[in-house]
Design a protein around this motif. Structure first.
Motif, PDB file in Angstrom:
ATOM      1  N   ASP A   1     -28.864 -14.285  42.795  1.00  0.00           N
ATOM      2  CA  ASP A   1     -28.818 -13.059  43.581  1.00  0.00           C
ATOM      3  C   ASP A   1     -29.026 -13.386  45.048  1.00  0.00           C
ATOM      4  OD1 ASP A   1     -31.502 -13.669  43.792  1.00  0.00           O
ATOM      5  OD2 ASP A   1     -32.160 -12.089  42.422  1.00  0.00           O
ATOM      6  N   ALA A   2     -29.332 -12.375  45.838  1.00  0.00           N
ATOM      7  CA  ALA A   2     -29.478 -12.570  47.279  1.00  0.00           C
ATOM      8  C   ALA A   2     -30.602 -13.542  47.618  1.00  0.00           C
ATOM      9  CB  ALA A   2     -29.724 -11.218  47.957  1.00  0.00           C
ATOM     10  N   ASN A   3     -31.628 -13.639  46.762  1.00  0.00           N
ATOM     11  CA  ASN A   3     -32.734 -14.562  47.025  1.00  0.00           C
ATOM     12  C   ASN A   3     -32.260 -16.006  47.079  1.00  0.00           C
ATOM     13  OD1 ASN A   3     -34.661 -12.530  47.116  1.00  0.00           O
ATOM     14  ND2 ASN A   3     -35.007 -12.582  44.925  1.00  0.00           N
ATOM     15  N   SER A   4     -31.256 -16.320  46.265  1.00  0.00           N
ATOM     16  CA  SER A   4     -30.703 -17.669  46.257  1.00  0.00           C
ATOM     17  C   SER A   4     -30.109 -18.019  47.615  1.00  0.00           C
ATOM     18  CB  SER A   4     -29.622 -17.775  45.175  1.00  0.00           C
ATOM     19  OG  SER A   4     -28.922 -19.000  45.276  1.00  0.00           O
ATOM     20  N   LEU A   5     -29.357 -17.091  48.177  1.00  0.00           N
ATOM     21  CA  LEU A   5     -28.724 -17.333  49.473  1.00  0.00           C
ATOM     22  C   LEU A   5     -29.752 -17.323  50.605  1.00  0.00           C
ATOM     23  CD1 LEU A   5     -25.525 -15.141  48.996  1.00  0.00           C
ATOM     24  CD2 LEU A   5     -25.813 -17.572  48.576  1.00  0.00           C
TER      25      LEU A   5
ATOM     26  N   ALA B   1     -14.242 -14.935  39.819  1.00  0.00           N
ATOM     27  CA  ALA B   1     -15.172 -13.813  39.630  1.00  0.00           C
ATOM     28  C   ALA B   1     -16.537 -14.130  40.227  1.00  0.00           C
ATOM     29  CB  ALA B   1     -15.305 -13.501  38.143  1.00  0.00           C
ATOM     30  N   GLU B   2     -16.987 -15.372  40.081  1.00  0.00           N
ATOM     31  CA  GLU B   2     -18.282 -15.760  40.637  1.00  0.00           C
ATOM     32  C   GLU B   2     -18.256 -15.724  42.163  1.00  0.00           C
ATOM     33  OE1 GLU B   2     -20.141 -18.826  37.317  1.00  0.00           O
ATOM     34  OE2 GLU B   2     -18.544 -19.545  38.637  1.00  0.00           O
ATOM     35  N   ILE B   3     -17.147 -16.187  42.746  1.00  0.00           N
ATOM     36  CA  ILE B   3     -17.018 -16.154  44.210  1.00  0.00           C
ATOM     37  C   ILE B   3     -17.007 -14.715  44.705  1.00  0.00           C
ATOM     38  CG2 ILE B   3     -15.483 -16.677  46.143  1.00  0.00           C
ATOM     39  CD1 ILE B   3     -16.934 -19.116  45.126  1.00  0.00           C
ATOM     40  N   GLU B   4     -16.300 -13.842  43.993  1.00  0.00           N
ATOM     41  CA  GLU B   4     -16.256 -12.428  44.371  1.00  0.00           C
ATOM     42  C   GLU B   4     -17.660 -11.813  44.320  1.00  0.00           C
ATOM     43  OE1 GLU B   4     -13.930 -10.545  45.487  1.00  0.00           O
ATOM     44  OE2 GLU B   4     -12.087 -11.648  45.136  1.00  0.00           O
ATOM     45  N   ALA B   5     -18.393 -12.123  43.255  1.00  0.00           N
ATOM     46  CA  ALA B   5     -19.741 -11.571  43.108  1.00  0.00           C
ATOM     47  C   ALA B   5     -20.662 -12.074  44.208  1.00  0.00           C
ATOM     48  CB  ALA B   5     -20.306 -11.950  41.738  1.00  0.00           C
ATOM     49  N   MET B   6     -20.563 -13.341  44.553  1.00  0.00           N
ATOM     50  CA  MET B   6     -21.410 -13.909  45.603  1.00  0.00           C
ATOM     51  C   MET B   6     -21.060 -13.324  46.964  1.00  0.00           C
ATOM     52  SD  MET B   6     -21.636 -17.902  44.394  1.00  0.00           S
ATOM     53  CE  MET B   6     -22.851 -18.385  45.625  1.00  0.00           C
ATOM     54  N   ASN B   7     -19.772 -13.064  47.202  1.00  0.00           N
ATOM     55  CA  ASN B   7     -19.370 -12.456  48.474  1.00  0.00           C
ATOM     56  C   ASN B   7     -19.940 -11.055  48.625  1.00  0.00           C
ATOM     57  OD1 ASN B   7     -17.071 -13.593  50.527  1.00  0.00           O
ATOM     58  ND2 ASN B   7     -17.098 -14.731  48.597  1.00  0.00           N
ATOM     59  N   GLY B   8     -20.188 -10.398  47.499  1.00  0.00           N
ATOM     60  CA  GLY B   8     -20.792  -9.079  47.556  1.00  0.00           C
ATOM     61  C   GLY B   8     -22.227  -9.099  48.040  1.00  0.00           C
ATOM     62  N   LEU B   9     -22.833 -10.299  48.095  1.00  0.00           N
ATOM     63  CA  LEU B   9     -24.217 -10.436  48.549  1.00  0.00           C
ATOM     64  C   LEU B   9     -24.324 -10.748  50.037  1.00  0.00           C
ATOM     65  CD1 LEU B   9     -25.549 -12.645  45.590  1.00  0.00           C
ATOM     66  CD2 LEU B   9     -25.772 -10.173  45.847  1.00  0.00           C
ATOM     67  N   VAL B  10     -23.180 -10.873  50.713  1.00  0.00           N
ATOM     68  CA  VAL B  10     -23.194 -11.255  52.123  1.00  0.00           C
ATOM     69  C   VAL B  10     -23.571 -10.055  52.993  1.00  0.00           C
ATOM     70  CG1 VAL B  10     -21.847 -12.160  54.050  1.00  0.00           C
ATOM     71  CG2 VAL B  10     -21.443 -13.023  51.741  1.00  0.00           C
ATOM     72  N   PRO B  11     -24.711 -10.100  53.698  1.00  0.00           N
ATOM     73  CA  PRO B  11     -25.063  -8.993  54.601  1.00  0.00           C
ATOM     74  C   PRO B  11     -24.087  -8.944  55.772  1.00  0.00           C
ATOM     75  CG  PRO B  11     -26.951 -10.469  54.197  1.00  0.00           C
ATOM     76  CD  PRO B  11     -25.727 -11.169  53.716  1.00  0.00           C
ATOM     77  N   SER B  12     -23.759  -7.753  56.226  1.00  0.00           N
ATOM     78  CA  SER B  12     -22.770  -7.616  57.301  1.00  0.00           C
ATOM     79  C   SER B  12     -23.212  -8.316  58.572  1.00  0.00           C
ATOM     80  CB  SER B  12     -22.504  -6.135  57.585  1.00  0.00           C
ATOM     81  OG  SER B  12     -23.705  -5.483  57.965  1.00  0.00           O
TER      82      SER B  12
ATOM     83  N   LEU C   1     -19.321 -18.860  52.013  1.00  0.00           N
ATOM     84  CA  LEU C   1     -18.806 -18.029  50.921  1.00  0.00           C
ATOM     85  C   LEU C   1     -17.523 -17.324  51.350  1.00  0.00           C
ATOM     86  CD1 LEU C   1     -22.073 -16.378  49.543  1.00  0.00           C
ATOM     87  CD2 LEU C   1     -20.448 -17.732  48.220  1.00  0.00           C
ATOM     88  N   ILE C   2     -17.562 -16.763  52.551  1.00  0.00           N
ATOM     89  CA  ILE C   2     -16.377 -16.081  53.087  1.00  0.00           C
ATOM     90  C   ILE C   2     -15.249 -17.080  53.296  1.00  0.00           C
ATOM     91  CG2 ILE C   2     -15.510 -14.740  55.039  1.00  0.00           C
ATOM     92  CD1 ILE C   2     -18.410 -13.700  55.405  1.00  0.00           C
ATOM     93  N   PHE C   3     -15.601 -18.275  53.791  1.00  0.00           N
ATOM     94  CA  PHE C   3     -14.602 -19.322  54.029  1.00  0.00           C
ATOM     95  C   PHE C   3     -13.938 -19.723  52.714  1.00  0.00           C
ATOM     96  CE2 PHE C   3     -12.929 -23.506  54.901  1.00  0.00           C
ATOM     97  CZ  PHE C   3     -12.564 -23.473  56.230  1.00  0.00           C
TER      98      PHE C   3
END
Length: 689
Positions: A174-178, A211-222, A233-235
């Protein structure tokens, strides 16, 4: 028999015993883990301490961890064990216990090893087995604390700290990992360490599914899109989308923007990835049309947007981004024709800023051919997120920001509305009522006033705060006219009117002793305060207005630096609007003929991860925009940004002043009563005499 022979005989006897044990174990008669056999214990007792050291070391070297665990356990029980043998024996016992599956014993021995040697935690071996042991026994809170502490310890080697940080990030999905990786990168000693982290993270991403990349991108704060690890992740997502012709222009701009402006230490590594893709797909070209008033009544705003757009285009050109910007004057009679005749790579429109021009664009059907982002609070009659998109704050954004403060931060759940009897006031009041209800707040007072009938305003405000009823209540209780009026049952008032009108309305509340209210307004207030001078701010400290532009924000500071470098003057809201839009639209890329709303919304979900100079705008999956606005209060010459803590503190002081005033009145009444009673007593005494 000499001593050496005795030792060898003891070893041979023990070997026979051990073989017997293994035979029984294989037949299912003995459990080695749960039922320690006494015979080996007896046999070790027959050995001298030095002989036991030799036996234990031999089992260790042969990787017979079950035996070595037993021998080192017995060895450490000896009182005559040489001190030099204790640390290596403890280390080997800890590892043997782990290898034998006795994880709780392993943890205890690892802790013992750490106490014996200050250098234990500096050992990669100790760190590895401590991590694996706590993982095996599922002691995750303890493990997280250990890894976090290790990562932050400046006295440990970077290899150990880095490994701890990587392991910490791997504990969660989750976000804690990043967040853990973001911190690890921030404390990396030099660029070489950062480069290693970047490559390690990218190699890990390559193994993940779409799917994993998509899910992780959802954790990127704006606000973190240009920081490690979010930018990577975005790259990576952009790399994977590159093979899609439709997405290539957007992917290319995303990757190029990260390389140019991101928090990347190994630019060569990422540039090589982009260069390889450029060799396959070429460098795309993007055209953006700005439809603005360059003459006429609103030309000042149009030119400011153009200045901001020019700054963004120049900045992107220096970064190697091929962006064409065409400005079309909406005051020209043929502006729609010029828009429709642009080259095919001009697929995105920004503007107009006038409702009239947008209606013309709407009637011409141009929005169906070009992706249109309106610089208006509402995209006309078009459906937002399907037919057109918004790049501007809405009335709902304004109200949400003030309600978040009043209800969520200050805990005010009873509110009032005082609105002018005109279209804007009625519409904003309805939106405020609905959005307040969604937060569980209630409107306990609502009044309207004639916008130009100033003499009536005092009476309307008095009615809203129930001043006549309060006075009547005081009279009924035998209180004088100077008795304080009770507080209102609401804690904040929404006034959807201009700042000029609000300045005249708010003093009426103080006249009626409603001086502990928070006054909430629309963005019109903060816009007017940009140029306000000699404001009587003392009684307006609880006045709150939202706004999208704050010159002291980080994003505004970066824009100011760009403008200064290019000699383009001082930025403001409109300049920032043009600057942000070109950067955003450039990331969208070009759209092929027959594009769909879903395509646009997918692109937006990626493009919105950027640094805004205005308050950040975000779009949901349906393409509906929302802007988290700043909050301001008036100052003598303008405005200042505020937060919940400041408003809460100011409100507490206002309540304290009111309480002091009420207390002073009560004390005065008590004093008058005492004097009256004293005088009455004296009169009675005289009468008796």
């Amino acid at each position: 028999m000499n001593r050496d022979k005795a030792v060898r005989l003891s070893i041979n006897i023990y070997a026979v015993m051990l073989l017997t044990i293994f035979i029984f174990a294989a037949s299912g008669c003995v459990s080695l883990q749960k039922q320690p056999v006494k015979m080996p214990t007896i046999s070790t007792e027959m050995l001298t301490t030095q002989a036991l050291v030799s036996v234990a070391d031999k089992a260790w070297r042969s990787r017979d961890y079950i035996s070595s665990e037993l021998y080192y356990t017995r060895l450490l029980e000896r009182s005559d064990i040489p001190e030099r043998e204790i640390p290596p024996a403890t280390e080997r016992l800890a590892i043997s216990s782990f290898k034998s599956g006795h994880y709780h014993e392993a943890e205890a021995r690892l802790e013992q090893w750490k106490k014996l040697s200050d250098e234990a935690i500096s050992s990669p071996v100790w760190q590895q087995y401590y991590f694996e042991t706590l993982t095996a026994i599922k002691s995750f809170p303890k493990l997280r604390t250990h890894l976090s502490t290790t990562m932050e310890d400046p006295f440990l080697s970077w290899d150990i700290r880095s490994t701890a940080g990587k392991n910490l990030s791997g504990m969660d999905q989750d976000a804690n990992s990043l967040t853990a990786l973001e911190r690890l990168y921030a404390i990396a000693p030099d660029d070489s360490n950062k480069q290693e982290l970047e490559q390690w993270f990218m190699q890990g991403l390559e193994k993940k599914t779409k799917a994993e990349i998509e899910a992780m991108n959802g954790l990127v704060p704006s606000e973190a899109n240009l920081k490690f690890p979010y930018e990577l992740l975005i790259f990576e997502k952009a790399v994977r989308q590159s093979g899609d012709t439709e997405y290539w222009p957007m992917s290319w701009r995303t990757m190029a923007g990260i390389i140019q402006n991101g928090q990347i230490a190994d630019k060569a590594y990422f540039s090589a990835i982009l260069s390889k893709l450029e060799g396959q797909y070429g460098i795309p070209r993007v055209g953006i049309a700005l439809v603005l008033p360059i003459s006429g009544r609103f030309q000042e705003y149009g030119w400011k947007i153009v200045r901001g757009a020019g700054a963004a285009q120049w900045e992107m050109t220096k970064a190697g981004l091929d962006v064409d910007v065409q400005v079309i004057n909406t005051e020209a009679p043929d502006w729609l024709e010029r828009l429709q005749n642009l080259p095919p790579w001009y697929t995105t429109i920004g503007g107009p800023i006038s409702v009239k021009a947008f209606k013309q664009l709407e009637q011409a059907g141009t929005y169906a051919d070009k992706v249109t982002f309106s610089f208006l609070a509402k995209p006309g009659n078009l459906e937002e997120g399907k037919q057109a998109w918004r790049f501007f704050s809405s009335p709902e954004d304004q109200i949400r920001s003030t309600l978040d403060l009043a209800v969520n931060d200050l805990g005010i759940t009873k509110l009032a509305v005082l609105y002018p009897q005109e279209k804007f006031g009625r519409q904003m009041s309805k939106k405020f009522f609905d959005l307040a209800a969604q937060r569980g707040a209630r409107i306990t007072g609502m009044e309207s006033y004639p916008p130009r009938d100033f003499p009536q305003w005092g009476k309307v405000v008095g009615k809203l705060v129930r001043a006549p009823q309060k006075k009547a209540q005081n009279e009924a209780e035998g209180l004088g006219e100077d008795a304080p009026l009770p507080e209102t049952d609401f804690g904040a008032v929404f006034i959807p009117d201009t700042w000029h009108q609000a300045q005249l309305l708010i003093p009426h509340f103080f006249f009626h002793e409603a001086d502990t209210l928070v006054f909430l307004g629309p963005e019109l207030w903060s816009q007017a305060l940009n140029s306000a001078r000699d404001v009587e701010a003392r009684n307006l400290r609880l006045t709150v207005a939202p706004g999208a532009w704050w010159p002291a924000s980080d994003g505004a500071g970066r824009l100011k630096e760009v403008m200064d470098n290019e000699g383009l003057g001082t930025p403001d809201f409109w300049v920032a609007l043009g600057y942000d839009f070109i950067k955003f639209a450039g990331k969208l890329g070009t759209f092929s003929e027959g594009w769909t709303a879903d395509t646009v919304n997918d692109r937006i979900s990626e493009a919105q991860h950027m640094d805004f100079s205005l308050a950040p705008i975000s779009w949901d999956a349906e393409g509906k925009a929302s802007q988290k606005l700043y909050l301001f209060r008036p100052e003598q010459n303008g405005k200042t940004r505020i937060d919940a803590n400041l408003v809460s503190s100011t409100l507490a002081k206002a309540k304290a002043r009111r309480e002091a005033r009420v207390k002073a009145w009560e004390e005065k009444q008590a004093e008058l009563k005492a004097k009256k009673e004293e005088a009455s007593a004296l009169d009675g005494s005289k009468t008796e005499q």
